[in-house]
Design a protein around this motif. Structure first.
Motif, PDB file in Angstrom:
ATOM      1  N   LEU A   1     151.812 -14.061  -4.990  1.00 28.21           N
ATOM      2  CA  LEU A   1     151.404 -14.660  -6.277  1.00 28.21           C
ATOM      3  C   LEU A   1     150.741 -16.014  -6.005  1.00 28.21           C
ATOM      4  N   ILE A   2     151.376 -16.833  -5.167  1.00 26.09           N
ATOM      5  CA  ILE A   2     150.823 -18.160  -4.859  1.00 26.09           C
ATOM      6  C   ILE A   2     149.490 -18.023  -4.107  1.00 26.09           C
TER       7      ILE A   2
ATOM      8  N   VAL B   1     146.691 -16.952  -6.418  1.00 29.06           N
ATOM      9  CA  VAL B   1     146.233 -18.055  -7.274  1.00 29.06           C
ATOM     10  C   VAL B   1     145.301 -18.953  -6.474  1.00 29.06           C
TER      11      VAL B   1
ATOM     12  N   LEU C   1     146.765 -16.644 -13.158  1.00 34.78           N
ATOM     13  CA  LEU C   1     148.209 -16.484 -12.931  1.00 34.78           C
ATOM     14  C   LEU C   1     148.690 -15.068 -13.259  1.00 34.78           C
TER      15      LEU C   1
ATOM     16  N   ILE D   1     142.935 -24.383 -10.642  1.00 35.38           N
ATOM     17  CA  ILE D   1     143.653 -23.711  -9.544  1.00 35.38           C
ATOM     18  C   ILE D   1     144.895 -24.510  -9.156  1.00 35.38           C
TER      19      ILE D   1
ATOM     20  N   ASN E   1     147.493 -24.096 -11.727  1.00 37.86           N
ATOM     21  CA  ASN E   1     148.049 -22.735 -11.593  1.00 37.86           C
ATOM     22  C   ASN E   1     148.982 -22.640 -10.390  1.00 37.86           C
ATOM     23  N   LEU E   2     148.577 -23.336  -9.298  1.00 40.00           N
ATOM     24  CA  LEU E   2     149.410 -23.303  -8.086  1.00 40.00           C
ATOM     25  C   LEU E   2     150.775 -23.931  -8.336  1.00 40.00           C
TER      26      LEU E   2
ATOM     27  N   GLU F   1     152.267 -24.073 -11.141  1.00 36.23           N
ATOM     28  CA  GLU F   1     153.026 -23.139 -11.997  1.00 36.23           C
ATOM     29  C   GLU F   1     153.553 -21.948 -11.173  1.00 36.23           C
ATOM     30  N   ALA F   2     152.705 -21.535 -10.199  1.00 34.95           N
ATOM     31  CA  ALA F   2     153.113 -20.414  -9.339  1.00 34.95           C
ATOM     32  C   ALA F   2     154.320 -20.807  -8.487  1.00 34.95           C
ATOM     33  N   LEU F   3     154.339 -22.061  -8.026  1.00 33.45           N
ATOM     34  CA  LEU F   3     155.482 -22.534  -7.232  1.00 33.45           C
ATOM     35  C   LEU F   3     156.757 -22.561  -8.078  1.00 33.45           C
TER      36      LEU F   3
ATOM     37  N   LEU G   1     157.269 -20.617 -10.600  1.00 35.94           N
ATOM     38  CA  LEU G   1     157.640 -19.198 -10.771  1.00 35.94           C
ATOM     39  C   LEU G   1     158.376 -18.665  -9.554  1.00 35.94           C
TER      40      LEU G   1
END
Lengths: 399, 91
Positions: A138-139, A142, A148, B4, B7-8, B10-12, B14
């Motif tokens: 996922l990371i 992105v 996302l 990006i 988003n990164l 937020e991805a972390l 998650l």
């Protein structure tokens, strides 16, 4: 001459000539059919998917799925069938609503035995560690520029669970449904290749020789199960309550899985329901899921850079998940007296029971008495729950 | 680029929330499973007899015959087969 022209127009020759990329899709469909029939890679799903690709890419057949638009979403099922054909009707009725993956999960539940997990409950933890691939990809996705939602749908391939991957893609990135389904099921079929590949680079021979039964004799379980039948009936109800309270968004999948399991464990009183869930409904759902997902794959939606990235990202997610499970066992072995074979961690993927069988075969190569299938099934089954919970987290945060 | 990086992050988040949740749920599976086993062991120590599909469908068939047929089907089909009904065929 006019008659000949009309005959030519009636056929698909002209349309195929107008769009040569269609031929690429037809070749891809034939290749997938070969994998399903000739190589027996997940034939129950790959054959319907491949045939769906074939049907969708013959021009004029009106069997390809039209990407979702606001207009379509406001049409009735009857209008969709009339204007866009029956494949779109099936897609918008069964896939877009997210109906089929939970029905398949119900069938999976009706074929799942929680017994091995209940006998080796501690091993269920490794099903959690093996979900790390979902989130690391996922990371990475992105970072490569995916949104996302798209990255989450891509990452879930690492859970190695076809219905979960499809369900997440439907909810988060329906446009990527085709390539995600293909990647998920292709890699699931390649579990006998991918697990040995990762194990080769991460596990030593000494670790592969850890005999689980001998470890059990040296350090026996403190609690013995006296009435497994009763526990197997109560367990899905308790588990359903826990998951429903903590991650409600995963209930459509986990809840149906546990319902399917309950009607199996009750026995003869619900035997007819179990047969319906594991055979009649499961088989019908698999046919429609495969055909409609295949029909989303047309040249315009499938042949681009994104598909390649999904195929590559899916493999990495798979490999990292296996690696995560193995590493979790290694860390456990550093501190615990009772050692665990790292192959148990590698089976934290959901691909049940293939991952367990592969792990068992690898263990037997190094020690012909080391039958670890029952132990591997514990983390394997918990992996199904783990990936559905991970999907629930992603859906509730991103949808 | 800003998009990006946001988003990164937020991805972390998650990654952290997702993995913690999965571990938490499976930890609860382990704990609740153990508690369930202990409760059942304490209050219902005698193994309950699960009614097999064969035992009900076999009307009038002796239990030992049902057991023998079940064992044969299990062996021949490698555990994949299932007995729906048992009928005596008259010659």
């Amino acid at each position: 001459m006019e008659v000949l022209n009309k005959l030519y127009d009636m056929t698909a020759f002209g349309a195929i000539g107008d769009d040569p990329l269609t031929l690429v899709m037809l070749v891809l469909a034939l290749f997938l059919l070969y994998l399903g029939i000739g190589k027996r890679f997940e034939p129950l799903l790959l054959v319907p998917i491949a045939f769906g690709v074939l049907l969708a890419n013959f021009p004029g057949g009106n069997m390809s799925v039209t990407p979702s638009t606001e207009i379509i979403e406001h049409m009735t099922i009857l209008e969709i069938a009339k204007e866009h054909g029956i494949m779109n009707m099936l897609y918008y009725m069964l896939i877009k609503t997210g109906l089929l993956p939970p029905l398949i999960f119900m069938g999976v539940g009706a074929m799942t035995d929680f017994g091995p997990m209940l006998r080796n409950l501690k091993l269920a933890f490794f099903g959690a560690a093996a979900q790390i691939g979902i989130f690391t990809v996922l990371i990475s996705a992105v970072a490569l520029g995916f949104s996302l939602k798209e990255a989450a749908a891509l990452g879930i391939i690492g859970g190695a669970d076809g219905p979960t991957a499809i369900y997440t893609a439907i909810k988060l990135a329906p446009d990527l449904l085709g390539p995600i389904a293909i990647a998920a099921y292709s890699y699931m079929a390649l579990v006998p290749v991918i697990i040995p590949f990762v194990v080769k680079f991460t596990v030593t021979e000494k670790e592969l020789k850890i005999n689980m039964k001998e470890q059990d004799k040296l350090y026996p379980n403190k609690v013995k199960i006296k009435d497994m039948n009763r526990i197997k009936i109560i367990f899905p109800i308790v588990l359903c309550a826990i998951v429903s309270i903590l991650v409600p968004s995963s209930v459509p999948l986990v809840g149906m899985l546990l319902f399917g399991n309950l009607i199996k464990e009750i026995g003869s009183d619900t035997n007819r329901l179990m047969v319906a869930a594991s055979e009649t409904i499961m088989n019908a759902a698999t046919i429609f899921l495969g055909l409609t997902v295949g029909a989303t794959m047309t040249a315009s939606t499938f042949l681009d850079k994104t598909t390649l990235l999904i195929i590559l990202g899916g493999f990495i997610a798979f490999a990292i998940s296996i690696f995560g499970g193995i590493m979790a066992v290694k860390v456990h072995n550093l501190f615990a007296k009772k050692k665990i074979n790292p192959l148990i961690g590698a089976t934290g993927l959901s691909a049940v029971p293939m991952a367990s069988r592969v792990a068992n075969d690898i263990a037997l190569k190094y020690d012909s008495k080391n039958h670890l299938l029952q132990y591997a099934m514990s983390s394997n089954i918990s992996g199904v729950i783990g990936s559905a919970v991970a999907a629930g987290v992603l859906i509730s945060f991103l949808s | 680029m800003d998009n990006i990086s946001s988003n990164l992050s937020e991805a972390l988040i998650l990654l952290a929330i997702g993995m913690i949740t999965v571990f938490l749920i499976l930890a609860l599976v382990v704990v609740s499973g153990n508690i369930l086993i202990k409760i059942v062991n304490k209050y219902a120590p005698e193994p309950s007899k699960k009614l097999t599909r064969a035992s009900r469908s076999a009307t009038g068939t002796a239990p030992e015959v049902v057991a023998a047929i079940t064992a044969v089907v299990e062996t021949v089909t490698a555990g994949q087969g299932r007995i729906e009904s048992i009928k005596k065929v008259e010659h």
